[in-house]
Design a protein around this motif. Sequence first.
Motif: not given
Length: 716
Positions: A91-100
């Motif tokens: 996704e283009e939105t900001y995502i916390p590292k744990e969900h990448l």
Amino acid sequence: MKRYDKKIYIVLISVHGLIRGHNLELGCDADTGGQTKYVVELARALGEHPDVEKVDLVTRRIVDPSVSDDYSQRFEKLSKNAQIVRIDCGEETYIPKEHLWDCLDNFADSILEYIKLQPEIPSIIHSHYADAGYVGTRLSHLLGIPLVHTGHSLGRSKRRQLLAAGYKREILEARYNITTRIEAEETTLGVAECVITSTSQEVFEQYAAYDHYQPERMRVVPPGTDLQQFFVPEGNEGSSSIATEIYRFLKDPEKPIILALSRPDPRKNILQLIAAYGESPELQQLANLVIISGNRGDISEMDDETQEVLQNILLHIDQYDLYGKVAYPKHHEQSEVAVIYRLAAMSKGVFINPALTEPFGLTLIEAAASGLPVVATEDGGPIDIIGNCQNGYLIDPLDREDIKSKLLDILSHQQQWEEFAQNGILGVRKHYSWQAHTEKFLKILHPLITSTVTTPPFHAKRRKQLHHDRALFTDLDQNLLGNPPALTTFIEALQANRKCVLFGIATGRRLDSAMQALKKHRIPMPNVLITGLGTEIYYNPNLVPDAAWELHIDYLWNPRIVRRALRELPGLKLQPRLEQGRFKVSYYIDPQIAPDIQHINKLLNQEGLAANVVLSFGQYLDVIPVRASKGLALRWVAERYEIPLERILAAGGSGADEDMMRGNMLAVVVANRHNEELSDLAHVDEIFFASRPFAEGILEAIELYNFFETCEIQET
């Protein structure tokens, strides 16, 4: 595509966070810590080096109205030959590292497509953190180029700390994907040609927990320091707003400053520093003490541990009547930290880090760059820093006389001060500047890039358990300190089996007192330290407190009711305030005139308070929460480490140890026991009563139970 013969092309990968070349948003969440600053400054410094052709810092592109448009730009120049390259990842939105994790394969493929468009393939890939390690491993395999890795923080350490903070294992998986992270770290450590760490402690204590632990592939390269931010005084620092804030506390602001700067954490040991200063008229005559301990509002609204530290700082200042001599400002901006160092340097002062343990010691480097001599704990990173810079002294952080004498030595000898100040400035430039960092880094890369033979694969032996196969817990005073030759033999046997056996100390002492005893008698640092009769649990490395245990034992606990219920009893006298704890009310007891334990329990029950009342050595009586004791703390730790009670050897010798030795544990009562307090244990068949005292008794039990020889953990 061929590689450059001379100049090199480096790809740095740092997937998560908000990464840009200016106005870094540090600390706005868990993804914007020191790693983002490190990789940007490393890329910039490498791009300015004459041996480097090109540096690409590859990160995730973010298009999100809640963050700056800077993070959506595909390219950003950092220096002449360095740039940030932003590539889409999920996704283009900001995502916390744990969900990448689910989009990292796509990210790796997209990076590969970008690299294929370049005139040359990279000479090397340097990954940062576990997610980048996963991506870097795939690219290294596909391109046939070496991988260098920097972990920054490790999943196994993170899991231990979060369990200590009270998180359940299922929550760790749902929120942090912790197992996925650890597996990625294992794979990366197995593939990486080299792992870069900041300290030796990381190599030997943190990475050693991994199956693919290869210390021969690890190199210590301390991070660089921004010398454009930290530099010698310019002369105008005294007119700054932070100087005004500090000076308002002081009767004579012209005196040299003894500066302490740390977060409000008991492990930072600021109370010991205040006590050393308060007990020394000479120090008070020579210098002011300035304590920068975070930012605070209403102390009563802060978390319990922070509240306790700050309250104790104020109480210590009052106890020694240090008003007008100690400054302890409530607020400071991050940008003012460098000014504070320069203020202290301009005053001909000294910086002190009295922490019980300090893994690295970045503040020491910042102080040194500012022309400020240093005094620092002898435990951890300061050993290397002062060894390299020769700009101050190491101290025993639990020895007030040592603290006083080292501070006085620097403050009293102007020529020595000047020498230390100059050594620090030069030492930082040589060892801890970004230029020094890149030189060391490139020296490590050169043989990896030029070698035609890759390092043989490492075959790890999978551990059967997460931590250790078994554990040995012992009291301190009654068990280890009475027979030095026997203690030496015990330590040698223990050290030979540390990979197998988790070592724990369970004591009635305070943390600082226990640490002092361990240092004095050269007892190796335990994996777990249970202090205050089981009211506090600390995990090593770094003495991480078990916050979940504190919440657990706070149930039905009210120390004010304890003191009120027992204040009129004959034969009881409160011990000094220093011996009291948040979860411990301590008395001296005269058993000849004091009521028995049953009567004391009855009085507490009548007040609606359930508590544990512990009698030790016939002269100490402690009241602690009903959920706290050495034995209950030991069982809590066993659950955390998944060690069966049947594989735990508990050794004791006083009434405080009784519940630690009852139950399914293997147990030994040493011969120098307090007979009356442990008389009930004589009827328990499973408990071994040693014929020899102190550490000899523990060795006798180790032999009886064949405790070390039956260990199932294999050497890795």
